[in-house]
Scaffold this motif. Sequence first.
Motif, mmCIF file in Angstrom:
data_model
loop_
_atom_site.group_PDB
_atom_site.id
_atom_site.type_symbol
_atom_site.label_atom_id
_atom_site.label_comp_id
_atom_site.label_asym_id
_atom_site.label_seq_id
_atom_site.Cartn_x
_atom_site.Cartn_y
_atom_site.Cartn_z
ATOM 1 N N LEU A 91 41.930 61.453 29.810
ATOM 2 C CA LEU A 91 41.511 59.863 30.040
ATOM 3 C C LEU A 91 40.699 59.569 31.630
ATOM 4 O O LEU A 91 39.639 58.692 30.964
ATOM 5 C CB LEU A 91 42.560 59.227 30.855
ATOM 6 C CG LEU A 91 42.414 57.739 30.990
ATOM 7 C CD1 LEU A 91 42.431 56.368 29.495
ATOM 8 C CD2 LEU A 91 43.647 56.736 31.406
ATOM 9 N N GLN A 92 40.315 60.474 32.210
ATOM 10 C CA GLN A 92 39.217 60.608 32.731
ATOM 11 C C GLN A 92 38.885 62.069 32.810
ATOM 12 O O GLN A 92 38.596 62.599 33.486
ATOM 13 C CB GLN A 92 40.372 60.843 34.921
ATOM 14 C CG GLN A 92 41.337 59.280 34.780
ATOM 15 C CD GLN A 92 40.373 58.118 35.168
ATOM 16 O OE1 GLN A 92 39.203 58.291 36.052
ATOM 17 N NE2 GLN A 92 41.571 57.216 35.032
ATOM 18 N N SER A 118 34.829 57.426 30.447
ATOM 19 C CA SER A 118 36.036 57.027 30.729
ATOM 20 C C SER A 118 36.529 57.432 29.415
ATOM 21 O O SER A 118 36.063 57.721 28.051
ATOM 22 C CB SER A 118 37.169 56.170 30.993
ATOM 23 O OG SER A 118 36.658 54.660 30.034
ATOM 24 N N LEU A 154 38.386 55.582 27.459
ATOM 25 C CA LEU A 154 38.904 54.694 27.075
ATOM 26 C C LEU A 154 37.225 54.530 26.502
ATOM 27 O O LEU A 154 37.156 53.635 24.977
ATOM 28 C CB LEU A 154 39.632 53.578 28.007
ATOM 29 C CG LEU A 154 40.614 52.894 28.159
ATOM 30 C CD1 LEU A 154 40.606 52.206 29.462
ATOM 31 C CD2 LEU A 154 41.448 53.244 26.714
ATOM 32 N N GLY A 201 47.747 57.994 34.930
ATOM 33 C CA GLY A 201 47.566 56.731 33.822
ATOM 34 C C GLY A 201 48.749 55.474 34.601
ATOM 35 O O GLY A 201 49.405 55.904 35.504
ATOM 36 N N THR A 257 46.360 50.301 31.357
ATOM 37 C CA THR A 257 45.981 51.625 30.446
ATOM 38 C C THR A 257 46.451 51.881 29.085
ATOM 39 O O THR A 257 46.021 52.015 28.152
ATOM 40 C CB THR A 257 45.767 52.546 31.989
ATOM 41 O OG1 THR A 257 44.425 52.553 32.664
ATOM 42 C CG2 THR A 257 44.429 53.317 30.636
ATOM 43 N N THR A 258 47.680 52.435 29.805
ATOM 44 C CA THR A 258 48.185 53.119 27.911
ATOM 45 C C THR A 258 48.191 51.925 27.361
ATOM 46 O O THR A 258 47.920 51.595 25.856
ATOM 47 C CB THR A 258 49.507 52.971 28.408
ATOM 48 O OG1 THR A 258 50.115 53.926 30.210
ATOM 49 C CG2 THR A 258 50.530 53.470 27.286
ATOM 50 N N ASP A 311 46.263 49.500 26.367
ATOM 51 C CA ASP A 311 45.000 48.644 26.286
ATOM 52 C C ASP A 311 44.554 50.069 24.929
ATOM 53 O O ASP A 311 44.288 49.377 24.027
ATOM 54 C CB ASP A 311 43.820 49.369 26.650
ATOM 55 C CG ASP A 311 43.915 47.715 28.390
ATOM 56 O OD1 ASP A 311 44.341 47.181 27.734
ATOM 57 O OD2 ASP A 311 43.208 47.511 29.690
#
Length: 211
Positions: free
Chosen positions: A58-59, A64, A66, A85, A89-90, A92
Motif C-alpha cells: 500500500l505504501q 501509493s 491506491l 492499514g 483505506t481498506t 476504499d
Amino acid sequence: MNESASRVFVVDDDAGICRAFARLLRSAGYQAEIFESAHSFLNGADLSSGPACVVLDLQLPDLSGLEVQRELNMSLPIIFVTGHGDIGTTVDAMKAGAADFLTKPVCDSVLLDVVERALERARVIFERRRELAEIRLRLDRLTPREREVMARVVTGRLNKQIAGELGIAEKTIKIHRARVMEKMGAQTLADLIHLADKAGIGAAESVRLLH
C-alpha cells in the motif's frame, strides 16, 4: 495444481519482503516477478500474456498502492499488503475492486489461499478479454455495408425492412446478411445478437447508432 501460466507480480519497496514472497510463491508453483517500485511495475510488467494478479504494498515511495490500483483500472486482481492499514483505506481499496487486503506480517498459508482465489478471478478476466478480442477481430473483417446490415439485424429488423432503410434490393441484403453470419461465426440470429452484445454493440446500442 497451480497452472504454470499463472503469474503473480510482487510490488514492494522492501527487497527482503519481495524475495520472501517470491520464494513462497515459486515453491507453490507460481511464476513470481518482483518489482520494487510502482513505476517499474507499471512500465515493466507484461499484463496481457496470461492470467495474473498482483501482491501490492500500500505504501510505495513513488506512487501509493491506491494510485496504482487506479492506473490498472481493474485489469487484474490486486491483493494489498501493508503494515500501516486503516479501516478507511481498506474500504476504499475494496470498493475499487481489490481482491483482498492483508496486514503484515502475512501468514504463508493465508497469502497462498488469497493468491489462488485472485488467480481464479484472473483466469475468468483473461478468458473474457481473449474472447472479446476474437469477436472484435471478426467485426473488423466486416465491410462498412455489412456493419450497417448487422446493426439492423440485431435489432430484429427483417430483410425487407433493412432493404427499404438502406435503399438496396432485398436479395442484396440476404447476401450481406449471410456474409455477416459467416464472418462472425454465428449459426443463428441468437448467436449473432449474443456476439454483438459481448462486443458492446447489442440491440440497444444499434438502435442508438441508427438514429
